[in-house]
Design a protein around this motif. Sequence first.
Motif, PDB file in Angstrom:
ATOM      1  N   GLY A  45       0.835  -1.195   0.000  1.00 45.13           N
ATOM      2  CA  GLY A  45       0.000   0.000   0.000  1.00 45.13           C
ATOM      3  C   GLY A  45       0.866   1.240   0.000  1.00 45.13           C
ATOM      4  N   VAL A  46       0.221   2.411   0.170  1.00 46.98           N
ATOM      5  CA  VAL A  46       0.938   3.686   0.166  1.00 46.98           C
ATOM      6  C   VAL A  46       0.656   4.409   1.478  1.00 46.98           C
ATOM      7  CG1 VAL A  46       1.200   5.927  -0.966  1.00 46.98           C
ATOM      8  CG2 VAL A  46       0.822   3.859  -2.343  1.00 46.98           C
ATOM      9  N   LEU A  47       1.713   4.645   2.234  1.00 42.55           N
ATOM     10  CA  LEU A  47       1.599   5.369   3.501  1.00 42.55           C
ATOM     11  C   LEU A  47       1.617   6.872   3.232  1.00 42.55           C
ATOM     12  CD1 LEU A  47       1.693   5.283   6.675  1.00 42.55           C
ATOM     13  CD2 LEU A  47       4.180   5.502   6.435  1.00 42.55           C
ATOM     14  N   ILE A  48       0.661   7.608   3.814  1.00 43.52           N
ATOM     15  CA  ILE A  48       0.693   9.071   3.731  1.00 43.52           C
ATOM     16  C   ILE A  48       1.753   9.554   4.715  1.00 43.52           C
ATOM     17  CG2 ILE A  48      -0.606  11.204   4.030  1.00 43.52           C
ATOM     18  CD1 ILE A  48      -3.125   9.732   3.266  1.00 43.52           C
ATOM     19  N   TRP A  49       2.943   9.833   4.203  1.00 41.98           N
ATOM     20  CA  TRP A  49       4.063  10.228   5.040  1.00 41.98           C
ATOM     21  C   TRP A  49       3.893  11.671   5.525  1.00 41.98           C
ATOM     22  CZ3 TRP A  49       7.332   7.718   7.753  1.00 41.98           C
ATOM     23  CH2 TRP A  49       8.540   8.273   8.182  1.00 41.98           C
ATOM     24  N   GLN A  50       3.418  12.518   4.619  1.00 43.68           N
ATOM     25  CA  GLN A  50       3.094  13.901   4.966  1.00 43.68           C
ATOM     26  C   GLN A  50       1.844  14.308   4.204  1.00 43.68           C
ATOM     27  OE1 GLN A  50       6.640  16.116   3.919  1.00 43.68           O
ATOM     28  NE2 GLN A  50       7.560  15.837   5.937  1.00 43.68           N
ATOM     29  N   ILE A  51       1.099  15.257   4.725  1.00 43.30           N
ATOM     30  CA  ILE A  51      -0.100  15.748   4.069  1.00 43.30           C
ATOM     31  C   ILE A  51      -0.184  17.255   4.260  1.00 43.30           C
ATOM     32  CG2 ILE A  51      -1.521  15.253   6.109  1.00 43.30           C
ATOM     33  CD1 ILE A  51      -3.837  14.613   4.130  1.00 43.30           C
ATOM     34  N   GLY A  52      -0.411  17.962   3.181  1.00 39.77           N
ATOM     35  CA  GLY A  52      -0.462  19.415   3.248  1.00 39.77           C
ATOM     36  C   GLY A  52      -1.790  19.910   3.806  1.00 39.77           C
ATOM     37  N   GLU A  53      -1.715  20.989   4.543  1.00 34.08           N
ATOM     38  CA  GLU A  53      -2.926  21.595   5.103  1.00 34.08           C
ATOM     39  C   GLU A  53      -3.742  22.238   3.975  1.00 34.08           C
ATOM     40  OE1 GLU A  53      -4.122  24.524   8.853  1.00 34.08           O
ATOM     41  OE2 GLU A  53      -2.060  24.433   8.100  1.00 34.08           O
ATOM     42  N   PHE A  54      -5.049  22.062   4.040  1.00 32.79           N
ATOM     43  CA  PHE A  54      -5.995  22.611   3.064  1.00 32.79           C
ATOM     44  C   PHE A  54      -5.827  22.017   1.664  1.00 32.79           C
ATOM     45  CE2 PHE A  54      -5.059  26.218   6.049  1.00 32.79           C
ATOM     46  CZ  PHE A  54      -6.220  26.073   6.799  1.00 32.79           C
ATOM     47  N   THR A  55      -5.158  20.889   1.565  1.00 34.48           N
ATOM     48  CA  THR A  55      -5.042  20.194   0.280  1.00 34.48           C
ATOM     49  C   THR A  55      -6.301  19.382   0.040  1.00 34.48           C
ATOM     50  OG1 THR A  55      -3.990  18.282   1.323  1.00 34.48           O
ATOM     51  CG2 THR A  55      -2.535  20.034   0.509  1.00 34.48           C
ATOM     52  N   PRO A  56      -6.533  18.938  -1.210  1.00 36.80           N
ATOM     53  CA  PRO A  56      -7.708  18.102  -1.488  1.00 36.80           C
ATOM     54  C   PRO A  56      -7.799  16.884  -0.568  1.00 36.80           C
ATOM     55  CG  PRO A  56      -6.724  18.812  -3.533  1.00 36.80           C
ATOM     56  CD  PRO A  56      -5.798  19.262  -2.456  1.00 36.80           C
ATOM     57  N   ALA A  57      -6.657  16.240  -0.271  1.00 34.27           N
ATOM     58  CA  ALA A  57      -6.673  15.066   0.604  1.00 34.27           C
ATOM     59  C   ALA A  57      -7.103  15.445   2.014  1.00 34.27           C
ATOM     60  CB  ALA A  57      -5.289  14.420   0.622  1.00 34.27           C
ATOM     61  N   ALA A  58      -6.571  16.559   2.525  1.00 35.35           N
ATOM     62  CA  ALA A  58      -6.924  16.994   3.884  1.00 35.35           C
ATOM     63  C   ALA A  58      -8.396  17.379   3.963  1.00 35.35           C
ATOM     64  CB  ALA A  58      -6.038  18.159   4.293  1.00 35.35           C
ATOM     65  N   ARG A  59      -8.901  18.041   2.950  1.00 36.91           N
ATOM     66  CA  ARG A  59     -10.312  18.446   2.963  1.00 36.91           C
ATOM     67  C   ARG A  59     -11.240  17.245   2.927  1.00 36.91           C
ATOM     68  NH1 ARG A  59      -8.480  22.749  -0.515  1.00 36.91           N
ATOM     69  NH2 ARG A  59      -9.120  21.538  -2.339  1.00 36.91           N
ATOM     70  N   ALA A  60     -10.763  16.129   2.345  1.00 37.22           N
ATOM     71  CA  ALA A  60     -11.589  14.924   2.274  1.00 37.22           C
ATOM     72  C   ALA A  60     -11.475  14.072   3.530  1.00 37.22           C
ATOM     73  CB  ALA A  60     -11.208  14.098   1.059  1.00 37.22           C
ATOM     74  N   GLY A  61     -10.657  14.514   4.519  1.00 34.80           N
ATOM     75  CA  GLY A  61     -10.572  13.801   5.787  1.00 34.80           C
ATOM     76  C   GLY A  61      -9.416  12.846   5.911  1.00 34.80           C
ATOM     77  N   LEU A  62      -8.521  12.772   4.925  1.00 34.74           N
ATOM     78  CA  LEU A  62      -7.337  11.910   5.046  1.00 34.74           C
ATOM     79  C   LEU A  62      -6.352  12.520   6.038  1.00 34.74           C
ATOM     80  CD1 LEU A  62      -6.825  10.947   1.295  1.00 34.74           C
ATOM     81  CD2 LEU A  62      -7.553   9.421   3.137  1.00 34.74           C
ATOM     82  N   ARG A  63      -5.590  11.636   6.717  1.00 36.72           N
ATOM     83  CA  ARG A  63      -4.647  12.086   7.741  1.00 36.72           C
ATOM     84  C   ARG A  63      -3.278  11.454   7.525  1.00 36.72           C
ATOM     85  NH1 ARG A  63      -8.208  10.749  13.192  1.00 36.72           N
ATOM     86  NH2 ARG A  63     -10.103  11.955  12.653  1.00 36.72           N
ATOM     87  N   GLN A  64      -2.292  12.034   8.213  1.00 34.26           N
ATOM     88  CA  GLN A  64      -0.961  11.455   8.188  1.00 34.26           C
ATOM     89  C   GLN A  64      -0.993  10.038   8.761  1.00 34.26           C
ATOM     90  OE1 GLN A  64       1.980  13.349  10.722  1.00 34.26           O
ATOM     91  NE2 GLN A  64       3.634  12.924   9.248  1.00 34.26           N
ATOM     92  N   TYR A  65      -0.251   9.128   8.141  1.00 29.11           N
ATOM     93  CA  TYR A  65      -0.104   7.720   8.517  1.00 29.11           C
ATOM     94  C   TYR A  65      -1.313   6.863   8.120  1.00 29.11           C
ATOM     95  CZ  TYR A  65       3.688   9.736  11.231  1.00 29.11           C
ATOM     96  OH  TYR A  65       4.799  10.447  11.623  1.00 29.11           O
ATOM     97  N   ASP A  66      -2.281   7.418   7.391  1.00 27.01           N
ATOM     98  CA  ASP A  66      -3.266   6.563   6.735  1.00 27.01           C
ATOM     99  C   ASP A  66      -2.556   5.766   5.647  1.00 27.01           C
ATOM    100  OD1 ASP A  66      -5.308   7.532   8.299  1.00 27.01           O
ATOM    101  OD2 ASP A  66      -6.105   8.901   6.781  1.00 27.01           O
ATOM    102  N   VAL A  67      -3.049   4.554   5.385  1.00 27.16           N
ATOM    103  CA  VAL A  67      -2.437   3.690   4.364  1.00 27.16           C
ATOM    104  C   VAL A  67      -3.441   3.479   3.234  1.00 27.16           C
ATOM    105  CG1 VAL A  67      -1.428   1.445   3.851  1.00 27.16           C
ATOM    106  CG2 VAL A  67      -0.982   2.540   6.060  1.00 27.16           C
ATOM    107  N   ILE A  68      -3.149   4.064   2.073  1.00 27.44           N
ATOM    108  CA  ILE A  68      -4.026   3.944   0.903  1.00 27.44           C
ATOM    109  C   ILE A  68      -3.768   2.603   0.216  1.00 27.44           C
ATOM    110  CG2 ILE A  68      -4.588   4.928  -1.357  1.00 27.44           C
ATOM    111  CD1 ILE A  68      -3.680   7.642  -0.263  1.00 27.44           C
ATOM    112  N   VAL A  69      -4.836   1.878  -0.064  1.00 29.56           N
ATOM    113  CA  VAL A  69      -4.704   0.576  -0.715  1.00 29.56           C
ATOM    114  C   VAL A  69      -5.445   0.507  -2.056  1.00 29.56           C
ATOM    115  CG1 VAL A  69      -4.261  -0.717   1.403  1.00 29.56           C
ATOM    116  CG2 VAL A  69      -6.629  -0.331   0.662  1.00 29.56           C
TER     117      VAL A  69
END
Length: 412
Positions: A339-363
């Motif tokens: 899978g893909v680990l979210i190592w870092q996530i930018g504030e106010f990015t599309p991923a952050a606005r959708a509720g994704l967080r640091q250390y989530d694992v995308i599969v």
Amino acid sequence: MGFYDDLYAEERKTRRKNGAGRLILTSLASAVIGGLLVLLMLPTLSKAGYISLLQPNQAYAQNRANAVAAVNTNSPVVPVSVSVSSATVEAVEKVEDAIVGVINIRRVTNFWTQQTGTVESGQGSGVVFEKKNGKAHIVTNYHVINGAERVEVSLPNGDRVEAKILGADPYTDLAVLEIDGSEVTTVAELGNSDTLKVGEPAIAIGNPLGLEFSRTVTQGIVSGVDRSMPVDLNSDGETDWELDVIQTDAAINPGNSGGALLNIQGQVIGINTLKIAREDVEGLGFAIPINDVKVITQQLMEHGTLKRGFLGITPRDLTSIPRYAWKQELNLPDDVKAGVLIWQIGEFTPAARAGLRQYDVIVKLDGQEINSGAQLRKYLTLEKTGGEQVEVTFYRDGFLKTTTVTLGEQGR
């Protein structure tokens, strides 16, 4: 009486056999003696002029002279012209004038004098795939023009013209050049790489080792059609991109990069990009499928870069994380293998606005398994654009979750 008759008959047979044997021996002896006499008398007869003796070389010369004389006295010699044609010859003739040389010219500084100047830093190949409005467009590899201050194109007639870089992308290793089209006589026909079959003929044409061997042709077969090559652009040991390629055993050498891989109809089915060069490896060359090239070159001409859907995360391959952390820190189930680990996530990015967080694992993205950051980038680049939505399936604290992200747009 019978006994005496038989005895008489046997005596007659014996006399006949003995007579025949004496006759054969007499004949052989006479022939041998006659031959020896003739051989002994040859010099005498030759000196007397009765016969003429020729040495072996003289005999050859005489025969040759006789043959030449016979030819000269007959009708004039008509040259024989043999026309050799094959499907390969016809395929090459169809496209060879659409293959050009690409010269990378860089600015360098002399260490001792600190003066700057331009030098040719490398040469590659290119394919003319379009001509309109007085301009000709050429596709080549990104690594051929990377770092160039100026790019020149060598035409089949030997002329060199300056080229404009319309667009380039390091991930897909493609670039599009534009030149004046007045001297371009041939445009390559693009084929369909989706219909390729393993084992069909493949013809590579390009400029191996530079312009000295321009438009060199090699032939082989299509060795594989479903290959992906890992690409590490920043040399950090982690794959940044997975390049879809056609595998061939047609010889591809330095300078062939950006040249054409043809089918037997003379259609371009791929753009030659790389080979595996090791002492223990032969016949492993790769080309970018032409159907991918068609899509990418269109974007490069329109935007100058290849735009992709922007998620707003820094990905890291799960397989690069220590195995103990999968369970202790991420609480992943045992059946998760990649899978893909979210190592870092930018504030106010599309991923952050959708509720994704640091250390989530995308599969998964849109239900398609994603095993690496390279696959994630590739999907967002080739399948999505800014403003579109993507369904993201991920693990958080051991629980499988799903969210929908409205992507931004980012050019590279």
